[in-house]
Write a protein that holds these residues in place. Sequence first.
Motif, PDB file in Angstrom:
ATOM      1  N   CYS A  22      -8.855  -7.103  -1.847  1.00 52.48           N
ATOM      2  CA  CYS A  22      -9.155  -6.148  -2.923  1.00 52.48           C
ATOM      3  C   CYS A  22     -10.258  -5.182  -2.501  1.00 52.48           C
ATOM      4  N   SER A  23     -11.239  -5.669  -1.762  1.00 52.08           N
ATOM      5  CA  SER A  23     -12.305  -4.805  -1.283  1.00 52.08           C
ATOM      6  C   SER A  23     -11.751  -3.759  -0.313  1.00 52.08           C
ATOM      7  N   ARG A  24     -10.900  -4.177   0.609  1.00 56.46           N
ATOM      8  CA  ARG A  24     -10.312  -3.224   1.554  1.00 56.46           C
ATOM      9  C   ARG A  24      -9.348  -2.272   0.857  1.00 56.46           C
ATOM     10  N   GLY A  25      -8.650  -2.771  -0.142  1.00 57.84           N
ATOM     11  CA  GLY A  25      -7.760  -1.903  -0.910  1.00 57.84           C
ATOM     12  C   GLY A  25      -8.536  -0.847  -1.662  1.00 57.84           C
ATOM     13  N   ARG A  26      -9.690  -1.226  -2.199  1.00 54.61           N
ATOM     14  CA  ARG A  26     -10.544  -0.267  -2.906  1.00 54.61           C
ATOM     15  C   ARG A  26     -10.944   0.865  -1.970  1.00 54.61           C
TER      16      ARG A  26
ATOM     17  N   LEU B 144      -5.166  -3.087  -5.918  1.00 53.66           N
ATOM     18  CA  LEU B 144      -6.119  -3.135  -4.818  1.00 53.66           C
ATOM     19  C   LEU B 144      -5.633  -4.069  -3.721  1.00 53.66           C
ATOM     20  N   TYR B 145      -5.152  -5.228  -4.126  1.00 55.25           N
ATOM     21  CA  TYR B 145      -4.665  -6.238  -3.180  1.00 55.25           C
ATOM     22  C   TYR B 145      -3.512  -5.691  -2.342  1.00 55.25           C
TER      23      TYR B 145
ATOM     24  N   GLY C 206      -3.866  -4.932   2.717  1.00 55.68           N
ATOM     25  CA  GLY C 206      -3.302  -5.504   3.934  1.00 55.68           C
ATOM     26  C   GLY C 206      -2.930  -6.973   3.875  1.00 55.68           C
ATOM     27  N   ALA C 207      -2.991  -7.597   2.695  1.00 53.60           N
ATOM     28  CA  ALA C 207      -2.654  -9.027   2.589  1.00 53.60           C
ATOM     29  C   ALA C 207      -1.183  -9.219   2.197  1.00 53.60           C
TER      30      ALA C 207
END
Length: 211
Positions: A85-89, A160-161, A165-166
Amino acid sequence: RYQQASIEHLPFADGEFDLVTCQTLLMHVAEPRAALAEMLRVLRPGGRLLVAEPNNLTQQFSADSVNRQLSPSQLGELMSLFVSCSRGRAALGRGDDCIGDALPALLSEFDVEGVSVFQNERSNFILPPYSEYQRAELEQVISHADSGFWLWDKEDARELYAHGGAETELFETRYAVFMRQTQLFREQVRESQYTSNNGSLHYLISATRRS
């Protein structure tokens, strides 16, 4: 005096200030490089840039009384959820929760010298019986959770997820662990059993614009 403006387009002349500073601002902008470039533009040669920015992910994995009840596999699921979620943000241009870690390297791309980094030494411990301030803070967190918006609501988290990249097929499983963590937190606070001694990872970073 105060003046409201966009960080990407500051309404000031080149080299106008001796000091340019911000706190928890760069973590919210889509292009931190552009923001830093504009901050340095209005800084005089020899002037000081001073920024305070965090790595907010670390707080999610502290060994508080809730996380100690979760299994290693559950903590792994949470880590995958939070990091994704942090990387998606960041990928969606909504900011970088971990910008504090990246700032020294970003600053090295500019015409600055004397980069220094200081870390927050303050621990945020919570221990029953809670003080009036701690009780209010904990109840506010519970209020967010009860309203369905704690960190993110589910559909926001899903978006976000998906951009982080997950594996999208594991979202429901990982979000369920997050809900379990939230429920344990709610129960422990209401029973005055929640304890924590985590320190936030927050940096004060300074640099001087070369003369």
